[in-house]
Write an enzyme that holds these catalytic residues in place. Structure first.
Site, PDB file in Angstrom:
ATOM      1  N   CYS A  29      37.075  36.826  46.860  1.00  0.00           N
ATOM      2  CA  CYS A  29      37.438  36.511  45.475  1.00  0.00           C
ATOM      3  C   CYS A  29      36.234  36.234  44.586  1.00  0.00           C
ATOM      4  O   CYS A  29      36.248  36.530  43.404  1.00  0.00           O
ATOM      5  CB  CYS A  29      38.365  35.309  45.459  1.00  0.00           C
ATOM      6  SG  CYS A  29      37.704  33.952  46.413  1.00  0.00           S
TER       7      CYS A  29
ATOM      8  N   GLU B 158      38.384  23.290  45.616  1.00  0.00           N
ATOM      9  CA  GLU B 158      38.511  23.088  47.054  1.00  0.00           C
ATOM     10  C   GLU B 158      37.158  22.620  47.580  1.00  0.00           C
ATOM     11  O   GLU B 158      36.124  22.757  46.925  1.00  0.00           O
ATOM     12  CB  GLU B 158      38.943  24.390  47.741  1.00  0.00           C
ATOM     13  CG  GLU B 158      40.333  24.796  47.279  1.00  0.00           C
ATOM     14  CD  GLU B 158      41.060  25.750  48.213  1.00  0.00           C
ATOM     15  OE1 GLU B 158      40.579  26.878  48.389  1.00  0.00           O
ATOM     16  OE2 GLU B 158      42.119  25.355  48.761  1.00  0.00           O
TER      17      GLU B 158
ATOM     18  N   GLU C 137      43.429  28.787  43.347  1.00  0.00           N
ATOM     19  CA  GLU C 137      42.190  29.526  43.639  1.00  0.00           C
ATOM     20  C   GLU C 137      42.512  30.994  43.462  1.00  0.00           C
ATOM     21  O   GLU C 137      43.118  31.607  44.337  1.00  0.00           O
ATOM     22  CB  GLU C 137      41.733  29.253  45.082  1.00  0.00           C
ATOM     23  CG  GLU C 137      41.331  27.825  45.361  1.00  0.00           C
ATOM     24  CD  GLU C 137      40.074  27.399  44.644  1.00  0.00           C
ATOM     25  OE1 GLU C 137      39.419  28.242  44.008  1.00  0.00           O
ATOM     26  OE2 GLU C 137      39.754  26.209  44.692  1.00  0.00           O
TER      27      GLU C 137
ATOM     28  N   ASN D 195      42.558  37.542  52.926  1.00  0.00           N
ATOM     29  CA  ASN D 195      41.169  37.854  53.284  1.00  0.00           C
ATOM     30  C   ASN D 195      40.533  36.857  54.254  1.00  0.00           C
ATOM     31  O   ASN D 195      39.671  37.227  55.040  1.00  0.00           O
ATOM     32  CB  ASN D 195      40.313  38.011  52.022  1.00  0.00           C
ATOM     33  CG  ASN D 195      40.404  36.834  51.094  1.00  0.00           C
ATOM     34  OD1 ASN D 195      41.248  35.951  51.259  1.00  0.00           O
ATOM     35  ND2 ASN D 195      39.545  36.810  50.105  1.00  0.00           N
TER      36      ASN D 195
HETATM   37  P1  NDP Z   1      48.697  37.668  46.047  1.00  0.00           P
HETATM   38  O1  NDP Z   1      48.562  36.920  44.787  1.00  0.00           O
HETATM   39  O2  NDP Z   1      49.450  38.938  46.069  1.00  0.00           O
HETATM   40  O3  NDP Z   1      49.388  36.726  47.139  1.00  0.00           O
HETATM   41  C1  NDP Z   1      48.894  35.449  47.455  1.00  0.00           C
HETATM   42  C2  NDP Z   1      49.938  34.687  48.241  1.00  0.00           C
HETATM   43  O4  NDP Z   1      51.005  34.301  47.377  1.00  0.00           O
HETATM   44  C3  NDP Z   1      50.581  35.504  49.351  1.00  0.00           C
HETATM   45  O5  NDP Z   1      50.824  34.658  50.463  1.00  0.00           O
HETATM   46  C4  NDP Z   1      51.871  35.966  48.703  1.00  0.00           C
HETATM   47  O6  NDP Z   1      52.844  36.287  49.642  1.00  0.00           O
HETATM   48  C5  NDP Z   1      52.247  34.749  47.899  1.00  0.00           C
HETATM   49  N1  NDP Z   1      53.154  35.008  46.795  1.00  0.00           N
HETATM   50  C6  NDP Z   1      53.367  36.169  46.112  1.00  0.00           C
HETATM   51  N2  NDP Z   1      54.258  35.973  45.120  1.00  0.00           N
HETATM   52  C7  NDP Z   1      54.623  34.663  45.155  1.00  0.00           C
HETATM   53  C8  NDP Z   1      55.514  33.849  44.368  1.00  0.00           C
HETATM   54  N3  NDP Z   1      56.193  34.335  43.343  1.00  0.00           N
HETATM   55  N4  NDP Z   1      55.623  32.545  44.698  1.00  0.00           N
HETATM   56  C9  NDP Z   1      54.920  32.028  45.717  1.00  0.00           C
HETATM   57  N5  NDP Z   1      54.081  32.748  46.497  1.00  0.00           N
HETATM   58  C10 NDP Z   1      53.920  34.048  46.222  1.00  0.00           C
HETATM   59  O7  NDP Z   1      47.218  37.849  46.560  1.00  0.00           O
HETATM   60  P2  NDP Z   1      46.687  38.676  47.824  1.00  0.00           P
HETATM   61  O8  NDP Z   1      47.279  38.160  49.081  1.00  0.00           O
HETATM   62  O9  NDP Z   1      46.807  40.122  47.507  1.00  0.00           O
HETATM   63  O10 NDP Z   1      45.147  38.228  47.825  1.00  0.00           O
HETATM   64  C11 NDP Z   1      44.213  38.791  46.986  1.00  0.00           C
HETATM   65  C12 NDP Z   1      43.971  37.909  45.767  1.00  0.00           C
HETATM   66  O11 NDP Z   1      43.613  36.602  46.156  1.00  0.00           O
HETATM   67  C13 NDP Z   1      42.830  38.417  44.932  1.00  0.00           C
HETATM   68  O12 NDP Z   1      43.169  38.408  43.565  1.00  0.00           O
HETATM   69  C14 NDP Z   1      41.720  37.417  45.167  1.00  0.00           C
HETATM   70  O13 NDP Z   1      40.816  37.307  44.145  1.00  0.00           O
HETATM   71  C15 NDP Z   1      42.482  36.162  45.414  1.00  0.00           C
HETATM   72  N6  NDP Z   1      41.685  35.247  46.210  1.00  0.00           N
HETATM   73  C16 NDP Z   1      41.185  34.115  45.612  1.00  0.00           C
HETATM   74  C17 NDP Z   1      40.375  33.249  46.310  1.00  0.00           C
HETATM   75  C18 NDP Z   1      39.840  31.999  45.684  1.00  0.00           C
HETATM   76  O14 NDP Z   1      39.515  31.063  46.403  1.00  0.00           O
HETATM   77  N7  NDP Z   1      39.734  31.899  44.382  1.00  0.00           N
HETATM   78  C19 NDP Z   1      40.011  33.518  47.697  1.00  0.00           C
HETATM   79  C20 NDP Z   1      40.616  34.702  48.228  1.00  0.00           C
HETATM   80  C21 NDP Z   1      41.421  35.532  47.495  1.00  0.00           C
HETATM   81  P3  NDP Z   1      52.887  37.747  50.279  1.00  0.00           P
HETATM   82  O15 NDP Z   1      51.500  38.305  50.285  1.00  0.00           O
HETATM   83  O16 NDP Z   1      53.376  37.462  51.639  1.00  0.00           O
HETATM   84  O17 NDP Z   1      53.777  38.528  49.383  1.00  0.00           O
END
Ligand code: NDP
Length: 483
Positions: free
Chosen positions: A283, A457, A249, A152
């Protein structure tokens, strides 16, 4: 292709390709058009990135904090000078409207670089006198930090993790989400241009498997993830195997509580900021909007009127204020939740439909008469779906606001000063708002409680998560031993 980078990865100060890695397309969410094709990192690429980071970290940590800070502040200046181009790229990467990206992404990244650049020269340990003896503490970097980003805020996340890491003398290997892989490459380029030694900030592409390989590598000392709770659990557990430091996060289902005495117009503005910015892909969004019965009808009426000003369309048109979802998959997920809301008996007030065409657009959606047990009130949707829940008393609403596994953010609108502070003291959430919502300045700590994460953060708090203290006892007299 329009936004094809020089190569997929940026390692040791230069772009690098390894076509043996699995290819994946980068899609412009507004049109469905493929704008770049990248390759996921192979084991050889991951190895190269970690080696470069490990080597560069020593050189970088040997510089003074002031010198490191100067580099970060120069990078902030370059980001601001290039804000237009970076914002256009962010729009192509995410689909978010230029009206937003031009004020909230590269600018937010630049703020982080400037803020932590400013702090770098004043990071210290302390001195503790113990009679003639004394202890001093050295504030030392952790070493190699891995950053893993959600889709995002690709520029912001790359900087929110990179800036404090680098300020403290660490090196970083960053893996963006495969949905939005382009912006972090620009952050790496700019840091090098600003004078960061090659290898201090590296970007490798790939899906979850690449992230997983990074998290378990023995060269890695810290992992900072922005992502969903299920991914967070996996990454936290994998990091624990090597006793690595973590910042998590994660997601949320945050409450926004609006009392009868709130200023109506401000409360409606707050609810809009809490649900529809970045097409709801934030998020900390306050997606459970608890509205006290006396203000409910006026609130819904005014919210519907204000939503008539949503301008959906070409995200590059500066008049457009509402873009598509990041991907077809995410649009389908949101659509599924909307259907579930209708099925479970929530009242659809406005929106609810996808927009025909090649882009991944879906309308800003408001449900009323939502109850705590409905799926749309319990699960993170990560899309433009606002749920209005009714309440009568402060005590009741606080208990319901906290009745969730998440604890990222919470907000309250009221004219009653003491009630506002009481509510905030009672919220089980790491990031709280009174009479506003969703602002995240770099000076303020940001992060979650409960399942929404660990660590913070931004702000001075982030320094504690990117450095460690070494205690040094200095004996000034003879050493007494029992035998
Ligand atoms: P995901 O949890 O699907 O993915 C997050 C990242 O982790 C991606 O780069 C993903 O790779 C990677 N990833 C996935 N599986 C693994 C693993 N087993 N080991 C290491 N890395 C892994 O989230 P989204 O990208 O769909 O983002 C949306 C989510 O993020 C929402 O739940 C939202 O709430 C949260 N979010 C939280 C924020 C905060 O600051 N608290 C801010 C913004 C979003 P890939 O996508 O390439 O598979």
């Amino acid at each position: 292709m329009q936004h094809q980078p020089t190569a997929s990865h940026f390692i040791d100060g230069a772009y690098i390709e390894d076509a043996a890695g699995e290819a994946f397309d980068v899609v412009y969410p507004a049109t469905g058009e493929v704008i770049a094709r990248l390759h996921a990192a192979t084991p050889a690429i991951i190895d190269k990135a970690l080696d470069a980071a490990k080597r560069a970290q020593k050189e970088w940590a040997a510089m003074t904090g002031t010198e490191r800070g100067r580099v970060l502040r120069r990078a902030a200046d370059i980001m601001r000078e290039r804000n237009h181009d970076l914002s256009v790229l962010e729009t192509y990467d995410t689909g978010k409207p230029y009206q937003e990206t031009s004020v909230a992404d590269a600018t937010s990244g630049a703020d982080a670089l400037e803020y932590f650049g400013g702090l770098a020269g004043s990071l210290t340990g302390e001195h503790i006198q113990l009679g003639d003896d004394f202890v001093y503490t050295r504030r030392e970097p952790l070493g190699v930090c891995v950053g893993i980003g959600a889709w995002n805020y690709p520029t912001q996340i790359a900087c929110w993790k990179g800036a404090p890491a680098l300020a403290c003398g660490n090196a970083m290997v960053f893996k963006p989400s495969e949905n939005t892989p382009l912006c972090a490459l620009k952050v790496a380029e700019i840091l090098m241009e600003a004078g960061a030694p090659a290898g201090t900030y590296n970007v490798v592409q790939g899906l979850g498997a690449v992230g997983a390989a990074l998290v378990t590598d023995p060269r890695v000392n810290k992992v900072s993830l922005t992502g969903s709770v299920p991914t967070g659990k996996k990454v936290y557990a994998a990091a624990a195997e090597g006793m690595r430091h973590v910042t998590m996060e994660l997601g949320g289902k945050s409450p926004l509580v609006i009392f009868d005495d709130a200023d109506l117009e401000n409360a409606v503005s707050g609810a809009i900021l809490a649900n529809f910015y970045s097409t709801g892909q934030v998020c900390s969004n306050g997606t459970r909007v608890f509205v006290q019965s006396g203000i409910k009808e006026a609130f819904l009426k005014r919210l519907s009127e204000r939503l008539a000003d949503v301008k959906m369309g070409d995200p590059l048109d500066p008049e457009v204020n509402f873009g598509p979802m990041v991907s077809e998959r995410q649009r389908d997920i949101v659509e599924g939740y909307i259907a579930k809301g209708v099925e479970e008996g929530a009242r659809l007030v406005t929106g609810g439909k996808r927009v025909d065409g090649d882009g991944f657009f879906i309308e800003a959606t408001v449900f009323a008469d939502v109850t705590d047990d409905m799926t749309i009130a319990r699960e993170e949707i990560f899309g433009p779906v606002l749920s209005v829940l009714d309440f009568e008393t402060e005590e009741d609403v606080l208990a319901r606001a906290n009745a969730t596994e998440f604890g990222l953010a919470a907000g309250v609108f009221t004219a009653d000063l003491t009630r506002a502070h009481r509510m905030v003291a009672g919220f089980e959430a790491g990031t709280c708002y009174i009479n506003t919502y969703n602002l995240a300045p770099v000076e303020a700590p940001f992060g979650g409680m409960k399942m929404s994460g660990v660590g913070r953060e931004n702000s001075k708090a982030a320094i504690e998560h990117y450095s460690q203290l070494k205690g040094v006892y200095v004996g000034m007299g003879d050493v007494e031993a029992p035998f």
